[in-house]
Design a protein around this motif. Structure first.
Motif, short mmCIF file in Angstrom:
data_model
loop_
_atom_site.label_atom_id
_atom_site.label_comp_id
_atom_site.label_asym_id
_atom_site.label_seq_id
_atom_site.Cartn_x
_atom_site.Cartn_y
_atom_site.Cartn_z
N LYS A 2 1.00 -1.25 0.07
CA LYS A 2 0.00 0.16 0.00
C LYS A 2 0.68 1.20 -0.04
O LYS A 2 1.93 1.30 0.71
CB LYS A 2 -0.90 -0.03 1.24
N ILE A 4 0.99 5.46 0.81
CA ILE A 4 0.25 6.38 1.28
C ILE A 4 1.00 7.77 1.20
O ILE A 4 2.41 7.97 1.60
CB ILE A 4 0.37 6.25 2.84
N TYR A 21 -1.74 4.21 10.74
CA TYR A 21 -2.64 3.88 9.97
C TYR A 21 -2.44 2.63 9.47
O TYR A 21 -3.24 1.44 9.20
CB TYR A 21 -3.22 4.88 8.99
N GLU A 46 -2.12 5.47 -3.40
CA GLU A 46 -3.37 4.62 -3.03
C GLU A 46 -4.45 5.50 -2.14
O GLU A 46 -5.49 5.63 -2.06
CB GLU A 46 -3.55 3.38 -2.62
N TYR A 47 -3.62 6.10 -0.98
CA TYR A 47 -4.06 6.98 0.05
C TYR A 47 -3.42 8.10 0.40
O TYR A 47 -2.45 8.42 -0.07
CB TYR A 47 -4.17 5.91 1.32
N VAL A 178 -8.18 10.22 6.25
CA VAL A 178 -7.50 9.33 5.34
C VAL A 178 -8.41 9.12 3.91
O VAL A 178 -9.66 9.08 4.12
CB VAL A 178 -7.61 7.68 5.95
N GLY A 180 -9.08 7.61 0.19
CA GLY A 180 -8.82 6.84 -0.66
C GLY A 180 -9.66 6.89 -2.01
O GLY A 180 -10.56 7.85 -1.98
#
Length: 561
Positions: A2, A4, A21, A46-47, A178, A180
Motif C-alpha cells: 500500500k 500512502i 494507519y 492509493e491513500y 485518510v 482513498g
C-alpha cells in the motif's frame, strides 16, 4: 504494498499518523498540501493522510478548501494522534529562562500559544516549513546558543536535541483524514461527511437542513461553516452518524437538495468511514496506593468511566509492588505526613512510559520526592482536590493541579477526567500552591483549634456561645465546629504540612501580636489606619462581592441564633 501520501519530513506528526494507519505501507512524503493532493488526484498513491482538526487550533484553515482540489476520491477513515509537542535545546547550559529564539512550524506555534505566552513572553519566533532543514542550518551556523525548537519529542530526540519541557500543549490531539479512491464499506458503526457548495441566501436554511436529519433520527456529530472566499456565500460542513449507502441517509440528502436548497448538485458527499472519537483514552488502568475514603471515592468514579482500577494498602492481599506492574497510572493517596516516604519507597518501581499522580495537599516536598525517585520517563503531576469523600460530585469544586516538566498525556487524561466531572481547575506552581494552602487550609485550621482551646481554658460553654454570638463572630465558630466534628487526623496532617504554608501561619502570629499590642495601648487611630490599608489591598470590588455573600449567609444564620 500500500502507498500512502502525507506531509513530511520523516518523524513529523503526519508521518506518524500515516504509520499508525498502516505500518507496513510505503510512506511517500510531500512538502505541502498542494503537492500531496496533486499526487493523490493523479493516482500516484492509493491513500493520502491529511490533518483536518486539532483540539487546540480547531479545524485546519484548508479544511473546506482542500476538498475543492479533489474531484475524485473519498474520505474513508481517520487517525487520531496525540501531539506530544516538546521544547528542545541544542546546548546543555540552555534553560527556559535563557532562550532568545523559538523555532517551529506555524501550526505548532498556534497549538503552543498558551505555553509561549506564559513561559516565553516576548521571545522571537521563527516559523519554518521544514523543521529538519531548520535544525540542521542552526547547528551548522554555530549560533545555536539561546535557540530552542518546539516539535514532537521524536523529532527532537532524533536530531539530538535535549528536551527541557515535555507536553507543552496538554490535551493536544489531531484528527487526520485518510483519503482513498473507493468508498469505504459499511461497518454498522459509521459516519458520513459532506460539504455544500456556496449557498444562496435563504431565511432559515441552516435550521431547515438540520431538521431533515433530526426528524429522521440522524445524529449530527460535527458541524462547521464559513463564507466562501470568492463568493462570500455560506458553505456548510456536516458530519452525521450513518453510512451514505443507508436508505435514511440517502433520503435525507435527497430531500435537502430538492426541498430545502432547491438546487441539485449542491451537496458533495466527502465520504463515509468508521466513527471516530476525539476523546481517545490512552490510559487503560489506574492503581491506588492507599485504601482510604478518598481513594475509594476517586476509584468509584474512574471505574464509571471504563477504567480498570486496583487498590492496595496495608490490609489488602494485593501488594503495591504487584499492582505497579499491572497499571498505566499509579496514584498515591495517603496521609500527607507519609506521602513523600511512600513515593520514595514505591517510585523506583514505576517503569518508564507510565505515570505517577499525587493526590496530596503538600506540593513542593512531595513533587521533589517524586521527581527524584522515579525514572525520567515517568510522568509526574500533583492534584489537590479541595473536597472530601462526603461530596456527592466534584462539580463546581476546586481542584488544584500542579503540572511538572514531566506531565504528559496520561496526566492530561486525568486532568480531562476532572474537567469532565465539573471540577473548577486551577494551575499552580509548587511554591504558589503551598503558600495559598496556608491561607485556604492551614491557617483556618490552626485558628479553629486555638479557638476551641481558648473556649475550654475559659470554661465557655456552647450555651454561652449561642447566647452571645453576633453574625460576624459566628463564622469562626462554624469553622471550629467543622474541624472538630470530622476526622482529627486529617486536620492534624493539614497543620503539619511543610513548605511555604508555614510562612502564612508565622506571619499571622507576628501580625496578631502587633494588633494585640495596638489594641492594649488603645491606639485607635493606628488600628483604623491599619484596617483602611488592609481594605485598600483587598480592593473594593472584592470586599463588596464578599459582603453580598456574607449577607446571603446572614439570612440563614440569623434564623439560627
Amino acid at each position: 504494498m500500500k502507498t500512502i501520501a502525507t506531509l513530511g519530513p520523516e518523524q513529523s506528526q503526519s508521518w506518524q499518523a500515516a504509520v499508525q494507519y498502516d505500518s507496513e505501507a510505503e510512506i511517500r512524503l510531500y512538502p505541502h498540501v498542494k503537492a500531496l493532493l496533486d499526487a493523490f488526484a493523479a493516482r500516484e498513491v492509493e491513500y493520502a493522510v491529511l490533518p483536518v482538526y486539532n483540539t487546540r487550533e480547531g479545524e485546519k484553515k484548508q479544511y473546506f478548501r482542500f476538498f475543492d482540489q479533489i474531484k475524485a476520491g473519498y474520505w474513508v477513515d481517520n487517525v487520531i494522534l496525540h501531539s506530544n509537542l516538546s521544547l528542545g535545546v541544542f546546548n546543555e547550559e540552555d534553560a527556559v529562562e535563557s532562550l532568545r529564539m523559538l523555532v517551529g512550524k506555524r501550526e505548532v506555534f498556534n497549538q503552543c500559544e498558551e505555553f509561549i505566552e506564559n513561559r516565553l513572553p516576548g521571545i522571537t519566533e521563527m516559523s519554518v516549513q521544514d523543521i529538519d532543514q531548520a535544525i540542521t542550518e542552526i547547528r551548522d551556523s554555530g549560533q545555536s546558543k539561546g535557540r530552542a525548537v518546539i516539535d514532537n519529542a521524536e523529532t527532537l530526540t532524533a536530531h539530538g536535541l535535549r528536551i527541557i519541557e515535555r507536553e507543552v500543549a496538554p490535551h493536544n490531539r489531531t484528527r487526520y483524514a485518510v483519503l482513498g479512491h473507493a468508498l469505504a464499506p459499511v461497518t454498522g458503526y459509521d459516519a458520513t461527511s459532506l460539504i455544500t457548495e456556496p449557498l444562496d441566501d435563504r431565511v432559515g436554511i441552516l435550521v431547515d437542513i438540520l431538521s431533515e436529519f433530526s426528524r429522521r433520527g440522524i445524529n449530527i456529530v460535527d458541524m462547521r461553516s464559513e463564507n466562501d472566499i470568492k463568493t462570500q456565500k455560506l458553505r456548510i460542513y456536516l458530519e452525521a452518524e450513518g453510512h451514505i449507502q443507508s436508505n435514511i441517509m440517502a433520503s435525507a440528502l435527497a430531500h435537502i437538495e430538492s426541498r430545502v436548497i432547491q438546487q441539485q448538485g449542491m451537496i458533495r458527499v466527502l465520504g463515509s468511514f468508521p466513527r471516530v472519537d476525539m476523546r481517545t483514552k490512552y490510559v487503560k488502568s489506574f492503581g491506588f496506593i492507599g485504601t482510604g475514603s478518598m481513594s475509594k471515592w476517586f476509584a468509584k468514579r474512574l471505574e464509571s468511566e471504563g477504567y480498570e482500577v486496583l487498590q492496595t494498602g496495608r490490609t489488602t492481599t494485593l501488594r503495591p509492588e504487584q499492582m505497579i506492574e499491572r497499571v498505566d497510572v499509579v496514584v498515591v493517596c495517603v496521609p500527607i505526613s507519609v506521602t513523600s516516604a511512600t513515593v520514595r519507597q514505591y517510585g523506583p518501581l514505576i517503569k518508564a512510559g507510565k505515570a505517577l499522580i499525587l493526590l496530596a495537599g503538600e506540593s513542593e516536598e512531595t513533587i521533589k520526592s517524586a521527581l527524584e525517585s522515579t525514572n525520567e520517563e515517568v510522568e509526574v503531576m500533583l492534584v489537590h482536590n479541595l473536597w472530601g469523600p462526603q461530596a456527592a460530585t466534584m462539580k463546581d469544586k476546586n481542584a488544584i493541579v500542579v503540572r511538572t516538566s514531566r506531565s504528559g498525556m496520561f496526566c492530561s487524561e486525568f486532568e480531562a477526567f476532572l474537567y469532565k466531572h465539573g471540577a473548577d481547575i486551577f494551575h499552580d506552581s509548587p511554591s504558589k500552591h503551598d503558600l495559598l494552602m496556608g491561607i485556604g487550609q492551614k491557617l483556618p485550621t490552626v485558628i479553629s483549634v486555638a479557638l476551641a482551646m481558648t473556649l475550654g481554658e475559659n470554661d465557655i460553654t456552647s450555651e454561652d456561645i449561642a447566647s452571645h454570638c453576633t453574625l460576624t463572630s459566628l463564622y469562626p465558630i462554624l469553622a471550629m465546629s467543622r474541624v472538630h466534628s470530622q476526622n482529627p487526623r486529617t486536620y492534624a496532617e493539614i497543620m503539619s504540612t511543610t513548605g511555604d504554608s508555614r510562612k502564612i501561619v508565622a506571619d499571622f502570629a507576628k501580625n496578631l501580636d502587633e494588633v494585640i499590642r495596638m489594641a492594649e495601648t488603645a491606639s485607635i487611630p493606628g488600628l483604623c489606619s491599619l484596617i483602611d490599608a488592609n481594605a485598600e489591598h483587598l480592593t473594593e470590588a472584592f470586599l463588596q462581592a464578599r459582603m453580598q455573600q456574607a449577607k446571603a449567609v446572614d439570612d440563614v444564620l440569623g434564623r439560627m441564633i
